[in-house]
Design a protein around this motif. Structure first.
Motif, PDB file in Angstrom:
ATOM      1  N   GLU A  75      -5.772  -8.809   4.332  1.00 16.45           N
ATOM      2  CA  GLU A  75      -7.005  -9.258   4.552  1.00 16.45           C
ATOM      3  C   GLU A  75      -8.095  -8.920   3.417  1.00 16.45           C
ATOM      4  O   GLU A  75      -8.769  -9.686   3.383  1.00 16.45           O
ATOM      5  CB  GLU A  75      -7.575  -8.258   5.920  1.00 16.45           C
ATOM      6  CG  GLU A  75      -6.781  -8.769   7.135  1.00 16.45           C
ATOM      7  CD  GLU A  75      -7.342  -7.852   8.305  1.00 16.45           C
ATOM      8  OE1 GLU A  75      -8.236  -7.040   8.314  1.00 16.45           O
ATOM      9  OE2 GLU A  75      -6.732  -8.058   9.404  1.00 16.45           O
ATOM     10  N   GLY A  76      -7.915  -7.822   2.665  1.00 23.64           N
ATOM     11  CA  GLY A  76      -8.637  -7.797   1.197  1.00 23.64           C
ATOM     12  C   GLY A  76      -8.484  -9.002   0.456  1.00 23.64           C
ATOM     13  O   GLY A  76      -9.373  -9.710   0.001  1.00 23.64           O
ATOM     14  N   ASN A  77      -7.316  -9.317   0.333  1.00 22.22           N
ATOM     15  CA  ASN A  77      -6.997 -10.650  -0.508  1.00 22.22           C
ATOM     16  C   ASN A  77      -7.686 -11.631  -0.122  1.00 22.22           C
ATOM     17  O   ASN A  77      -8.264 -12.479  -0.856  1.00 22.22           O
ATOM     18  CB  ASN A  77      -5.466 -10.966  -0.694  1.00 22.22           C
ATOM     19  CG  ASN A  77      -4.525  -9.821  -1.410  1.00 22.22           C
ATOM     20  OD1 ASN A  77      -5.202  -8.999  -2.436  1.00 22.22           O
ATOM     21  ND2 ASN A  77      -3.261  -9.706  -1.176  1.00 22.22           N
ATOM     22  N   GLU A  78      -7.636 -11.989   1.184  1.00 24.17           N
ATOM     23  CA  GLU A  78      -8.467 -13.106   1.761  1.00 24.17           C
ATOM     24  C   GLU A  78      -9.854 -12.993   1.528  1.00 24.17           C
ATOM     25  O   GLU A  78     -10.606 -14.077   1.465  1.00 24.17           O
ATOM     26  CB  GLU A  78      -7.983 -13.166   3.280  1.00 24.17           C
ATOM     27  CG  GLU A  78      -6.631 -13.248   3.621  1.00 24.17           C
ATOM     28  CD  GLU A  78      -6.272 -13.290   5.163  1.00 24.17           C
ATOM     29  OE1 GLU A  78      -7.279 -13.009   5.769  1.00 24.17           O
ATOM     30  OE2 GLU A  78      -5.201 -13.533   5.347  1.00 24.17           O
ATOM     31  N   LYS A  79     -10.411 -11.941   1.093  1.00 23.41           N
ATOM     32  CA  LYS A  79     -11.771 -11.842   1.032  1.00 23.41           C
ATOM     33  C   LYS A  79     -12.260 -11.412  -0.581  1.00 23.41           C
ATOM     34  O   LYS A  79     -13.232 -11.386  -0.844  1.00 23.41           O
ATOM     35  CB  LYS A  79     -12.210 -10.532   1.771  1.00 23.41           C
ATOM     36  CG  LYS A  79     -12.152 -10.400   2.965  1.00 23.41           C
ATOM     37  CD  LYS A  79     -12.619  -9.280   3.558  1.00 23.41           C
ATOM     38  CE  LYS A  79     -12.634  -9.214   5.492  1.00 23.41           C
ATOM     39  NZ  LYS A  79     -13.434 -10.365   5.890  1.00 23.41           N
ATOM     40  N   GLY A  80     -10.879 -11.807  -1.520  1.00 23.01           N
ATOM     41  CA  GLY A  80     -11.218 -11.586  -2.769  1.00 23.01           C
ATOM     42  C   GLY A  80     -11.384 -10.062  -3.127  1.00 23.01           C
ATOM     43  O   GLY A  80     -11.951  -9.968  -4.187  1.00 23.01           O
ATOM     44  N   LEU A  81     -10.773  -8.980  -2.530  1.00 26.42           N
ATOM     45  CA  LEU A  81     -10.792  -7.771  -2.709  1.00 26.42           C
ATOM     46  C   LEU A  81      -9.527  -7.186  -3.060  1.00 26.42           C
ATOM     47  O   LEU A  81      -8.516  -7.791  -2.429  1.00 26.42           O
ATOM     48  CB  LEU A  81     -11.171  -7.005  -1.556  1.00 26.42           C
ATOM     49  CG  LEU A  81     -12.648  -7.478  -1.096  1.00 26.42           C
ATOM     50  CD1 LEU A  81     -13.231  -6.801   0.013  1.00 26.42           C
ATOM     51  CD2 LEU A  81     -13.934  -6.965  -2.188  1.00 26.42           C
ATOM     52  N   GLN A  82      -9.423  -6.050  -3.805  1.00 27.89           N
ATOM     53  CA  GLN A  82      -8.137  -5.536  -4.066  1.00 27.89           C
ATOM     54  C   GLN A  82      -8.215  -4.234  -3.241  1.00 27.89           C
ATOM     55  O   GLN A  82      -8.862  -3.403  -3.450  1.00 27.89           O
ATOM     56  CB  GLN A  82      -7.988  -5.036  -5.668  1.00 27.89           C
ATOM     57  CG  GLN A  82      -6.793  -4.225  -5.811  1.00 27.89           C
ATOM     58  CD  GLN A  82      -6.851  -3.877  -7.397  1.00 27.89           C
ATOM     59  OE1 GLN A  82      -7.383  -4.220  -8.243  1.00 27.89           O
ATOM     60  NE2 GLN A  82      -5.832  -2.968  -7.579  1.00 27.89           N
ATOM     61  N   VAL A  83      -7.460  -4.168  -2.239  1.00 30.08           N
ATOM     62  CA  VAL A  83      -7.345  -2.926  -1.357  1.00 30.08           C
ATOM     63  C   VAL A  83      -6.009  -2.176  -1.464  1.00 30.08           C
ATOM     64  O   VAL A  83      -4.992  -2.826  -1.213  1.00 30.08           O
ATOM     65  CB  VAL A  83      -7.733  -3.268  -0.153  1.00 30.08           C
ATOM     66  CG1 VAL A  83      -7.894  -2.200   1.025  1.00 30.08           C
ATOM     67  CG2 VAL A  83      -8.760  -4.347   0.035  1.00 30.08           C
ATOM     68  N   LYS A  84      -6.190  -0.833  -1.802  1.00 32.43           N
ATOM     69  CA  LYS A  84      -4.737  -0.221  -1.762  1.00 32.43           C
ATOM     70  C   LYS A  84      -5.142   1.088  -1.010  1.00 32.43           C
ATOM     71  O   LYS A  84      -6.213   1.735  -0.796  1.00 32.43           O
ATOM     72  CB  LYS A  84      -4.624   0.240  -3.158  1.00 32.43           C
ATOM     73  CG  LYS A  84      -4.343  -0.585  -4.106  1.00 32.43           C
ATOM     74  CD  LYS A  84      -2.997  -1.127  -3.886  1.00 32.43           C
ATOM     75  CE  LYS A  84      -2.744  -2.511  -4.852  1.00 32.43           C
ATOM     76  NZ  LYS A  84      -1.756  -3.347  -4.556  1.00 32.43           N
ATOM     77  N   ALA A  85      -3.947   1.465  -0.229  1.00 25.82           N
ATOM     78  CA  ALA A  85      -3.980   2.595   0.626  1.00 25.82           C
ATOM     79  C   ALA A  85      -2.728   3.647   0.424  1.00 25.82           C
ATOM     80  O   ALA A  85      -1.504   2.723   0.460  1.00 25.82           O
ATOM     81  CB  ALA A  85      -4.044   2.101   2.246  1.00 25.82           C
ATOM     82  N   GLN A  86      -3.040   4.720   0.014  1.00 29.56           N
ATOM     83  CA  GLN A  86      -1.748   5.438  -0.301  1.00 29.56           C
ATOM     84  C   GLN A  86      -2.090   7.056   0.417  1.00 29.56           C
ATOM     85  O   GLN A  86      -2.929   7.185   0.689  1.00 29.56           O
ATOM     86  CB  GLN A  86      -1.657   5.915  -1.959  1.00 29.56           C
ATOM     87  CG  GLN A  86      -1.702   4.711  -2.541  1.00 29.56           C
ATOM     88  CD  GLN A  86      -1.813   4.968  -4.216  1.00 29.56           C
ATOM     89  OE1 GLN A  86      -2.569   5.942  -4.546  1.00 29.56           O
ATOM     90  NE2 GLN A  86      -0.901   4.507  -5.195  1.00 29.56           N
ATOM     91  N   HIS A  87      -0.997   7.544   0.628  1.00 33.22           N
ATOM     92  CA  HIS A  87      -0.942   8.980   1.121  1.00 33.22           C
ATOM     93  C   HIS A  87      -1.603   9.726   0.158  1.00 33.22           C
ATOM     94  O   HIS A  87      -1.431   9.702  -1.138  1.00 33.22           O
ATOM     95  CB  HIS A  87       0.517   9.411   1.576  1.00 33.22           C
ATOM     96  CG  HIS A  87       0.492  10.760   2.306  1.00 33.22           C
ATOM     97  ND1 HIS A  87       0.203  12.133   1.575  1.00 33.22           N
ATOM     98  CD2 HIS A  87       0.627  11.112   3.499  1.00 33.22           C
ATOM     99  CE1 HIS A  87       0.423  12.822   2.508  1.00 33.22           C
ATOM    100  NE2 HIS A  87       0.525  12.315   3.556  1.00 33.22           N
ATOM    101  N   GLU A  88      -2.428  10.638   0.704  1.00 32.73           N
ATOM    102  CA  GLU A  88      -3.146  11.549  -0.469  1.00 32.73           C
ATOM    103  C   GLU A  88      -2.192  12.388  -1.464  1.00 32.73           C
ATOM    104  O   GLU A  88      -2.572  12.413  -2.501  1.00 32.73           O
ATOM    105  CB  GLU A  88      -3.985  12.843   0.535  1.00 32.73           C
ATOM    106  CG  GLU A  88      -4.676  13.800  -0.299  1.00 32.73           C
ATOM    107  CD  GLU A  88      -5.117  14.872   0.573  1.00 32.73           C
ATOM    108  OE1 GLU A  88      -6.309  15.251   0.267  1.00 32.73           O
ATOM    109  OE2 GLU A  88      -4.231  15.200   1.577  1.00 32.73           O
ATOM    110  N   ASP A  89      -1.197  12.839  -0.984  1.00 25.33           N
ATOM    111  CA  ASP A  89      -0.195  13.386  -1.855  1.00 25.33           C
ATOM    112  C   ASP A  89       0.316  12.624  -3.014  1.00 25.33           C
ATOM    113  O   ASP A  89       0.181  12.902  -4.089  1.00 25.33           O
ATOM    114  CB  ASP A  89       0.991  14.085  -1.104  1.00 25.33           C
ATOM    115  CG  ASP A  89       0.640  15.100  -0.272  1.00 25.33           C
ATOM    116  OD1 ASP A  89      -0.533  15.852  -0.736  1.00 25.33           O
ATOM    117  OD2 ASP A  89       1.633  15.433   0.526  1.00 25.33           O
TER     118      ASP A  89
END
Length: 97
Positions: A75-89
């Protein structure tokens, strides 16, 4: 260093891109939909570039991190955004000095 992904169920979400109306509303709305609790947010705009880092708690979530990361990235790509989600560790391990 040994990683134990069971120690916490927190994730780091980063968002980068050109500033536009509704970025925070979009991501916080999606997280609320999946019952992901936002613990902390740091957001800034430098010139026209938007950056945000969020620390979230996945314990109450009704979605796994892998699926959440995929949805937010797409969804971020569709908005022209780079979005990453990673586990805290993993985030901590990758960004240690």
């Amino acid at each position: 260093m040994t990683l134990s992904l069971e120690e916490s169920n927190r994730a780091i979400i980063t968002i980068l891109g050109r500033d536009q109306t509704g970025i925070i509303a979009w991501v916080s709305g999606r997280l609320a939909e999946y019952r992901v609790n936002i613990l902390d947010i740091s957001q800034t705009i430098v010139d026209e570039f938007f950056t945000m880092i969020m620390v979230v708690d996945l314990n109450p979530a009704n979605i796994g991190l892998v699926d959440l990361a995929r949805i937010l990235e797409q969804e971020g790509n569709e908005k022209g955004l780079q979005v990453k989600a990673q586990h805290e560790d993993i985030f901590t391990f990758m960004h240690r000095i």
